[in-house]
Design an enzyme around this catalytic site. Sequence first.
Site, short mmCIF file in Angstrom:
data_model
loop_
_atom_site.label_atom_id
_atom_site.label_comp_id
_atom_site.label_asym_id
_atom_site.label_seq_id
_atom_site.Cartn_x
_atom_site.Cartn_y
_atom_site.Cartn_z
N ASP A 19 0.82 -1.23 0.00
CA ASP A 19 0.00 0.00 0.00
C ASP A 19 0.85 1.27 0.00
O ASP A 19 0.45 2.29 0.55
CB ASP A 19 -0.95 0.03 1.21
CG ASP A 19 -1.74 -1.25 1.33
OD1 ASP A 19 -2.28 -1.69 0.31
OD2 ASP A 19 -1.79 -1.82 2.44
N LYS A 24 0.14 4.25 -8.52
CA LYS A 24 0.28 5.59 -9.11
C LYS A 24 1.59 5.69 -9.91
O LYS A 24 1.60 6.16 -11.04
CB LYS A 24 0.26 6.65 -8.01
CG LYS A 24 0.71 7.99 -8.53
CD LYS A 24 0.65 9.09 -7.53
CE LYS A 24 1.31 10.33 -8.12
NZ LYS A 24 0.98 11.54 -7.40
N ASN A 44 -5.31 -10.29 -3.85
CA ASN A 44 -5.02 -9.64 -2.56
C ASN A 44 -4.46 -8.24 -2.77
O ASN A 44 -4.52 -7.41 -1.88
CB ASN A 44 -4.04 -10.48 -1.71
CG ASN A 44 -2.79 -10.92 -2.45
OD1 ASN A 44 -2.71 -10.82 -3.67
ND2 ASN A 44 -1.83 -11.43 -1.72
N HIS A 47 -4.33 -1.94 -6.39
CA HIS A 47 -3.51 -0.82 -6.85
C HIS A 47 -4.42 0.32 -7.31
O HIS A 47 -5.15 0.18 -8.29
CB HIS A 47 -2.57 -1.28 -7.97
CG HIS A 47 -1.55 -2.25 -7.49
ND1 HIS A 47 -0.83 -3.08 -8.31
CD2 HIS A 47 -1.12 -2.54 -6.22
CE1 HIS A 47 0.00 -3.82 -7.59
NE2 HIS A 47 -0.18 -3.52 -6.31
N ARG A 153 2.64 -29.12 -6.21
CA ARG A 153 2.63 -29.61 -7.61
C ARG A 153 1.29 -30.21 -8.04
O ARG A 153 1.22 -31.09 -8.84
CB ARG A 153 3.76 -30.64 -7.82
CG ARG A 153 5.12 -30.03 -7.64
CD ARG A 153 6.16 -31.05 -7.39
NE ARG A 153 5.92 -31.75 -6.12
CZ ARG A 153 6.72 -32.64 -5.60
NH1 ARG A 153 7.82 -32.99 -6.22
NH2 ARG A 153 6.45 -33.21 -4.44
N PRO A 340 -9.13 -0.46 8.10
CA PRO A 340 -8.23 0.66 8.40
C PRO A 340 -6.81 0.14 8.53
O PRO A 340 -6.59 -0.93 9.11
CB PRO A 340 -8.75 1.20 9.74
CG PRO A 340 -9.71 0.20 10.25
CD PRO A 340 -10.10 -0.74 9.15
P1 IMP Z 1 -2.75 -12.76 2.07
O1 IMP Z 1 -1.79 -12.23 1.05
O2 IMP Z 1 -4.18 -12.46 1.76
O3 IMP Z 1 -2.50 -14.22 2.36
O4 IMP Z 1 -2.45 -12.00 3.45
C1 IMP Z 1 -1.21 -12.15 4.13
C2 IMP Z 1 -0.75 -10.84 4.75
O5 IMP Z 1 -0.41 -9.92 3.72
C3 IMP Z 1 -1.84 -10.13 5.56
O6 IMP Z 1 -1.24 -9.46 6.64
C4 IMP Z 1 -2.42 -9.12 4.59
O7 IMP Z 1 -3.02 -8.04 5.23
C5 IMP Z 1 -1.17 -8.72 3.83
N1 IMP Z 1 -1.46 -8.26 2.46
C6 IMP Z 1 -1.86 -9.00 1.42
N2 IMP Z 1 -2.01 -8.24 0.32
C7 IMP Z 1 -1.71 -6.99 0.67
C8 IMP Z 1 -1.65 -5.74 -0.04
O8 IMP Z 1 -1.90 -5.64 -1.24
N3 IMP Z 1 -1.29 -4.66 0.69
C9 IMP Z 1 -0.95 -4.74 2.00
N4 IMP Z 1 -0.97 -5.88 2.69
C10 IMP Z 1 -1.34 -6.99 2.04
#
Ligand code: IMP
Length: 496
Positions: A19, A24, A44, A47, A153, A340
């Site tokens: 984050d 940007k 996850n 952007h 695998r 948050p």
């Molecule tokens: P996961 O990637 O969903 O398995 O989450 C694993 C850890 O990575 C957690 O603490 C999430 O909050 C963090 N996380 C996953 N994707 C992001 C992202 O795009 N930005 C910030 N933290 C992330």
Amino acid sequence: MNTQTVGRIDVLLGASWGDEGKGKYTDLLAEYYDVIARFQGGPNAGHTIYFTMPDGTVVKVTLHQASSGILAGKLSVSGDGMVLDMVKFREEVNYIMGYRPDACNFIKIARDAGIILPIHILLDIVSEVSSGSKSIGSTKCGIGPAYEDQTGRRGPKFHQLLQPDAREKFSKLQQRYVYIVQEAIDCCQDPKVRKEWETKLGELDADLEQCLDSARQLAAMVEMVDCGSYIRSLLDNGSRVLAEGAQGMLLDRVYGKSRYVTSSITSPPGVPLGLGVSFRELREVSGVFKAYCTRVGNGPFPTEFHRDLELNGFYKKVEHPIAHLIQLVGREFGSTTGRPRRCGWLDLPLLKEMAYLGGFTRLLMTMIDVFNGFDEIEVCVGYEEMAPDIFGRLGEAKPIFQKIPWGCHVTPDMKTWTDLPKQVQNYINMIEEYVGVPIEMVSTGPERDQVAITRSRTAKALASGSNGSLAGAHEVPGDGSLLGLAASETPLPRVS
Ligand code: IMP
């Protein structure tokens, strides 16, 4: 195929817990590249880009599985190292087409990209909820379980979803994990949650069908590519490729050294693995960082804002009011989950460590404008009894802060080093001196062209040999990319 070429791919990634504002910068720098490729992660990621529509209105667009260059009409490759949610990707393509109707011509998906099955999402949810206070705070997108199947695998890969035996094969794979969910249901005390999981378990086959449908639709809409040979042929034809990271260096599954990480290699070594190219292809590495730190999810965060509250001789950690201010002004809410974000001061020892591990050749700063109105800021300049292995002992780290008088305002019309207030210049100098990597751009607001280019000062300092505060800085090859060109004080041209 050219096997001798060294260094044709630039990398842009987050220098902390994600984050940082990578979207940007990727969108901004897309003008200087032909291809933007994602090499790890999946839905996850979130952007955020502020996109200027043809009629001049600015809209906020959030991308999850396509690369951030897509709105600028650059080739977007979702590489081998990713895990993709087909249903969400299909929706994302539609969403992008709302802003760029020809988007399908630019989106390429690796035939060997990993796939998130419905059971992976359910396993992620069940594991998070059942872990209670020990949960890692995952995005519940199924990332971890999907990578587990890749490591084991068992697949699935994108192209396998298009085979006639896909339903049977992956229904079997889903069944393999049903007992884990069943066990969690049996142990769950909350009848509402139990019912929810039972329903989801009963819908697994239907959800798999929807996943396969979406995969077929995607394959009909966008091109499926053999990632490694595709990228290599583009490079051999002179295309300029930028690898776009998701999450951040501190969430790297291996470097991260704890369970509070994501499940992919978020650092530069993940680029060649995730795109199917040699590690020798890596060239410039840009680390994006905020003027402060944030983290979503759980896990250690040494500089997090909190204060000790004494109550009858007992001490309790209480969140600092500055955290709420930064959350509000900096819009610090997860773009994927809406949670948050936890906030804290900038952690220089960690940034320096990331710069070393990530081989950063330049730093790009964001969110400095969030300090507008602050009389004073702080920055972590070390830890008490600094552990030699920072990563392994983050939870024990006791930061040492230095106060910095502030009282200045950063505005989007500041485009060059000399436009920036003295306090900001001093802050930048201090960070560069500590980390040893030049800060070449400073974002002054959320929109694409709200950025000050500080690279020119770096270039001048290097040229005159007066780089005392830039120890370890690298000269950038004059390759025609933005940062090679930016010896002038010219603000960035707009893409649209
Ligand atoms: P996961 O990637 O969903 O398995 O989450 C694993 C850890 O990575 C957690 O603490 C999430 O909050 C963090 N996380 C996953 N994707 C992001 C992202 O795009 N930005 C910030 N933290 C992330």
